[in-house]
Design an enzyme around this catalytic site. Sequence first.
Site, PDB file in Angstrom:
ATOM      1  N   ARG A   1       0.820  -1.209   0.000  1.00 26.71           N
ATOM      2  CA  ARG A   1       0.000   0.000   0.000  1.00 26.71           C
ATOM      3  C   ARG A   1       0.854   1.259   0.000  1.00 26.71           C
ATOM      4  O   ARG A   1       2.071   1.203  -0.002  1.00 26.71           O
ATOM      5  CB  ARG A   1      -0.905  -0.023   1.241  1.00 26.71           C
ATOM      6  CG  ARG A   1      -1.789  -1.249   1.310  1.00 26.71           C
ATOM      7  CD  ARG A   1      -3.188  -0.897   1.630  1.00 26.71           C
ATOM      8  NE  ARG A   1      -3.323   0.375   2.263  1.00 26.71           N
ATOM      9  CZ  ARG A   1      -3.959   0.583   3.414  1.00 26.71           C
ATOM     10  NH1 ARG A   1      -4.482  -0.439   4.054  1.00 26.71           N
ATOM     11  NH2 ARG A   1      -4.077   1.794   3.913  1.00 26.71           N
TER      12      ARG A   1
ATOM     13  N   TYR B   1      -3.966 -10.136   4.424  1.00 27.84           N
ATOM     14  CA  TYR B   1      -5.195 -10.897   4.722  1.00 27.84           C
ATOM     15  C   TYR B   1      -4.724 -12.292   5.120  1.00 27.84           C
ATOM     16  O   TYR B   1      -4.087 -12.983   4.316  1.00 27.84           O
ATOM     17  CB  TYR B   1      -6.070 -11.021   3.483  1.00 27.84           C
ATOM     18  CG  TYR B   1      -6.761  -9.735   3.096  1.00 27.84           C
ATOM     19  CD1 TYR B   1      -7.891  -9.314   3.783  1.00 27.84           C
ATOM     20  CD2 TYR B   1      -6.305  -8.974   2.039  1.00 27.84           C
ATOM     21  CE1 TYR B   1      -8.550  -8.138   3.421  1.00 27.84           C
ATOM     22  CE2 TYR B   1      -6.945  -7.804   1.667  1.00 27.84           C
ATOM     23  CZ  TYR B   1      -8.067  -7.393   2.370  1.00 27.84           C
ATOM     24  OH  TYR B   1      -8.706  -6.239   2.009  1.00 27.84           O
TER      25      TYR B   1
HETATM   26  P1  FAD Z   1     -20.165   0.876   4.305  1.00 29.24           P
HETATM   27  O1  FAD Z   1     -18.786   1.222   3.866  1.00 29.24           O
HETATM   28  O2  FAD Z   1     -20.333  -0.160   5.337  1.00 29.24           O
HETATM   29  O3  FAD Z   1     -20.837   2.211   4.786  1.00 29.24           O
HETATM   30  C1  FAD Z   1     -22.063   2.217   5.460  1.00 29.24           C
HETATM   31  C2  FAD Z   1     -22.200   3.530   6.199  1.00 29.24           C
HETATM   32  O4  FAD Z   1     -23.507   3.608   6.739  1.00 29.24           O
HETATM   33  C3  FAD Z   1     -21.233   3.644   7.369  1.00 29.24           C
HETATM   34  O5  FAD Z   1     -20.593   4.895   7.321  1.00 29.24           O
HETATM   35  C4  FAD Z   1     -22.129   3.484   8.591  1.00 29.24           C
HETATM   36  O6  FAD Z   1     -21.666   4.244   9.695  1.00 29.24           O
HETATM   37  C5  FAD Z   1     -23.445   4.020   8.081  1.00 29.24           C
HETATM   38  N1  FAD Z   1     -24.613   3.436   8.745  1.00 29.24           N
HETATM   39  C6  FAD Z   1     -24.859   2.146   9.011  1.00 29.24           C
HETATM   40  N2  FAD Z   1     -26.056   1.996   9.597  1.00 29.24           N
HETATM   41  C7  FAD Z   1     -26.585   3.228   9.690  1.00 29.24           C
HETATM   42  C8  FAD Z   1     -27.808   3.725  10.194  1.00 29.24           C
HETATM   43  N3  FAD Z   1     -28.730   2.914  10.698  1.00 29.24           N
HETATM   44  N4  FAD Z   1     -28.024   5.043  10.152  1.00 29.24           N
HETATM   45  C9  FAD Z   1     -27.099   5.900   9.628  1.00 29.24           C
HETATM   46  N5  FAD Z   1     -25.923   5.472   9.135  1.00 29.24           N
HETATM   47  C10 FAD Z   1     -25.671   4.158   9.155  1.00 29.24           C
HETATM   48  N6  FAD Z   1     -13.800  -3.433  -0.893  1.00 29.24           N
HETATM   49  C11 FAD Z   1     -13.083  -3.110  -1.982  1.00 29.24           C
HETATM   50  O7  FAD Z   1     -13.657  -2.722  -3.009  1.00 29.24           O
HETATM   51  N7  FAD Z   1     -11.748  -3.208  -2.020  1.00 29.24           N
HETATM   52  C12 FAD Z   1     -11.056  -3.642  -0.949  1.00 29.24           C
HETATM   53  O8  FAD Z   1      -9.849  -3.693  -0.993  1.00 29.24           O
HETATM   54  C13 FAD Z   1     -11.773  -4.001   0.214  1.00 29.24           C
HETATM   55  N8  FAD Z   1     -11.128  -4.385   1.331  1.00 29.24           N
HETATM   56  C14 FAD Z   1     -11.835  -4.583   2.469  1.00 29.24           C
HETATM   57  C15 FAD Z   1     -11.139  -4.915   3.596  1.00 29.24           C
HETATM   58  C16 FAD Z   1     -11.812  -5.129   4.764  1.00 29.24           C
HETATM   59  C17 FAD Z   1     -11.015  -5.523   5.930  1.00 29.24           C
HETATM   60  C18 FAD Z   1     -13.220  -4.983   4.836  1.00 29.24           C
HETATM   61  C19 FAD Z   1     -13.942  -5.195   6.138  1.00 29.24           C
HETATM   62  C20 FAD Z   1     -13.918  -4.653   3.713  1.00 29.24           C
HETATM   63  C21 FAD Z   1     -13.226  -4.461   2.513  1.00 29.24           C
HETATM   64  N9  FAD Z   1     -13.887  -4.122   1.344  1.00 29.24           N
HETATM   65  C22 FAD Z   1     -13.187  -3.872   0.213  1.00 29.24           C
HETATM   66  C23 FAD Z   1     -15.324  -4.016   1.334  1.00 29.24           C
HETATM   67  C24 FAD Z   1     -15.764  -2.573   1.497  1.00 29.24           C
HETATM   68  O9  FAD Z   1     -15.274  -2.001   2.674  1.00 29.24           O
HETATM   69  C25 FAD Z   1     -17.262  -2.494   1.510  1.00 29.24           C
HETATM   70  O10 FAD Z   1     -17.798  -3.309   0.502  1.00 29.24           O
HETATM   71  C26 FAD Z   1     -17.686  -1.059   1.280  1.00 29.24           C
HETATM   72  O11 FAD Z   1     -17.251  -0.246   2.327  1.00 29.24           O
HETATM   73  C27 FAD Z   1     -19.197  -0.986   1.170  1.00 29.24           C
HETATM   74  O12 FAD Z   1     -19.577   0.336   1.049  1.00 29.24           O
HETATM   75  P2  FAD Z   1     -21.007   0.803   1.537  1.00 29.24           P
HETATM   76  O13 FAD Z   1     -21.026   2.256   1.351  1.00 29.24           O
HETATM   77  O14 FAD Z   1     -22.027  -0.054   0.903  1.00 29.24           O
HETATM   78  O15 FAD Z   1     -21.066   0.410   3.085  1.00 29.24           O
END
Ligand code: FAD
Length: 663
Positions: free
Chosen positions: A273, A281
């Site tokens: 990175r 991982y």
């Molecule tokens: P999230 O990122 O989970 O965002 C959801 C948001 O909603 C959060 O900010 C949360 O606080 C908020 N929220 C939740 N519930 C509520 C509520 N009830 N009211 C108000 N706010 C709320 N993906 C990749 O593409 N590349 C990678 O390299 C990769 N590596 C990863 C490594 C790890 C260790 C992990 C755990 C995940 C990884 N991912 C990766 C997956 C990636 O992080 C997720 O798929 C991505 O963040 C999903 O985005 P999202 O916006 O759908 O959800």
Amino acid sequence: MVQLEESKCDLLIVGAGPAGLMAATWAARCGIHARILDKRRTKIFHGQADGLQCRSLEIFDSFGFADRVWKESNHLLEMCLWNPDETSRIRRTDTIPDTIPGISRFQQVVLHQGRIERVFLDSLKDYSEIEIERGVVPEQLEIDHSKADDDHAYPIKVKIRYLDDDEAAPVQHGTNVPDGLFRSSLAEDDTDDLIRKSQRKKGSIEVIRAKYLIGCDGAHSWTRRQLGFRMEGEQTDFVWGVLDIVPITNFPDIRMRCAIHSAESGSIMIIPRENRLVRLYIQLKEVNSEVDRSKITPEIILKAAQNIISPYKLAYDYCDWWTAYQIGQRVGNSFSCDDRVFLAGDAVHTHSPKAGQGMNVSMQDTYNLGWKIGLVVKGLAKRSILRTYQSERRRVAQDLINFDRRFSRLFSGRPARDAADEAGISMAEFKVAFEKGNMFASGLAVDYGASILVAKPGDSADQGDGTDVDTVTNSTDRVVGKQELASNIKLGMRFPSFQVLNQSDARPWHFGQFLKSDGRFRIIILAGNLRDEKQWKRLEDFGDLLAKPDSVIRRYTPSEKPIDSVIEILVIHSALRQEVELLDIHEIFHPFDEKRGWDYEKVFVDDLSYHQGHGEAYKNYGVDKERGCVVIARPDQYVGWIGEIEDVEDIDRYFSEVLIPQV
Ligand code: FAD
């Protein structure tokens, strides 16, 4: 208790992760009134997702911020495969390009989610008044189904509650290093707890009425629960730890992306990175599926890594972030309710993070949806285009889960000792699967099915829930594009980019740089050889038709707006640049503005650049250099229709299904 006034907005976004931020970015660019809430007090500063596909970078470029990410990120160019030899010692057995050469103007890069979210936040500030409202949870959702089809109604009512600072901070697990366990699949969701606590303290509330809502609230989605939608799929037994460290090691490929399979101790994926960090991982063999997450520590994860990478040494002085997760591979049974409330991102698909897909696919969900909502709210497009969100994205999510199942099984399994070892994983099979998966993992394999937005010949697409497209669109007479005119511009796929020159100043550009995410459809005319008289006349005739007062571009453009504000026309011709004069070409292709003069950024040529060679765009697009063809690109750059320059009626029919006449 302070009861705030009721307020209204066009779009309410719940969750400000990558999916929510992408939705807000579209709202900003389309100029609609959107609000975005997140239960957390601060954005992410460490860890979480970090891999960006070429397609995500192309999308960032279309919003004008790929350069920041490209500069700050680490670029992944080679992937090394390490496997046990006959003495069980790990050895480098293969190297392959990380991104398939030539498929995009970008390659896969890594940058942590917090920096990516920062770039989005800066862009929101530049283009709108939209700010993330933090420390806010929705606690009640009502939908007036009877008003779902009324374009002017606000059928969604959401009661939101403001949390205090302590409530909005996630619980950490006792080490000095930030961990992501609170977001991991191993943790319980805390939303209901937060609401209960805040209710007891009588925290202030507000009622928002919205036209549309997108639940981007992650894997434990509150919005999904309110809709009563299910996640379908299963949880695997594999438990993985993640360390973001500055490694101290004698392992020779620590700055390469590596997949290491040890003989008996499990597997590691290494992702080099930015800032000397490396993400590991690590399969946790001694932790079973009944995991007690309080027992998982960075030390346990490191120990597992040391066993796998042995005889090489691995230690660290600095750990930036860590987490652990169990792989669940699930897709939501539905992505939308009444085409008013939508789910996107982890709220409707979860899988293992190692293949670096989740953030990308999540952002691309709302990249698909955001412009559709934007155009519908502005009264430019019909509500029926919203139905294509589920048909297009649920299939991508299903493909993603299938990809992840294959990939996770091959990566988590023990390597076969020999050809007779059927319980083991063949490393040759792993390599082939990896190479094949690379196209999928680039994000460029997405191929949307037939719909009112994709004039594909042949079978109608299913809607991701088994419904037939023609039933859904009520269209008996859908226009069908002529794929044979452009063998490498695929209906349903993103418009590829090759180098062309600007006709007026000879500067070379990747054509994709002109397909901006600003909510406009584009008619791209590959005008062929303009030195040929007949071909010149074909373009002139087309120009005359487009310039008429009732033409397709005028009909859908509000009279007070510039002629290219709903549908932009771009031309690429194949004659020699110096033998064509811009101002001889029909005016409609380089419109005149009284204050700004002629538009010099609409006509391009497939010709030799002084300094950067020939882009061979026609050859690469698979288009006849003499006759050319015409392509409709959607606001998200996916190809909607292909036809001849004379097929004006088909262009009319395409837009009549999608857009609302403004006159
Ligand atoms: P999230 O990122 O989970 O965002 C959801 C948001 O909603 C959060 O900010 C949360 O606080 C908020 N929220 C939740 N519930 C509520 C509520 N009830 N009211 C108000 N706010 C709320 N993906 C990749 O593409 N590349 C990678 O390299 C990769 N590596 C990863 C490594 C790890 C260790 C992990 C755990 C995940 C990884 N991912 C990766 C997956 C990636 O992080 C997720 O798929 C991505 O963040 C999903 O985005 P999202 O916006 O759908 O959800």
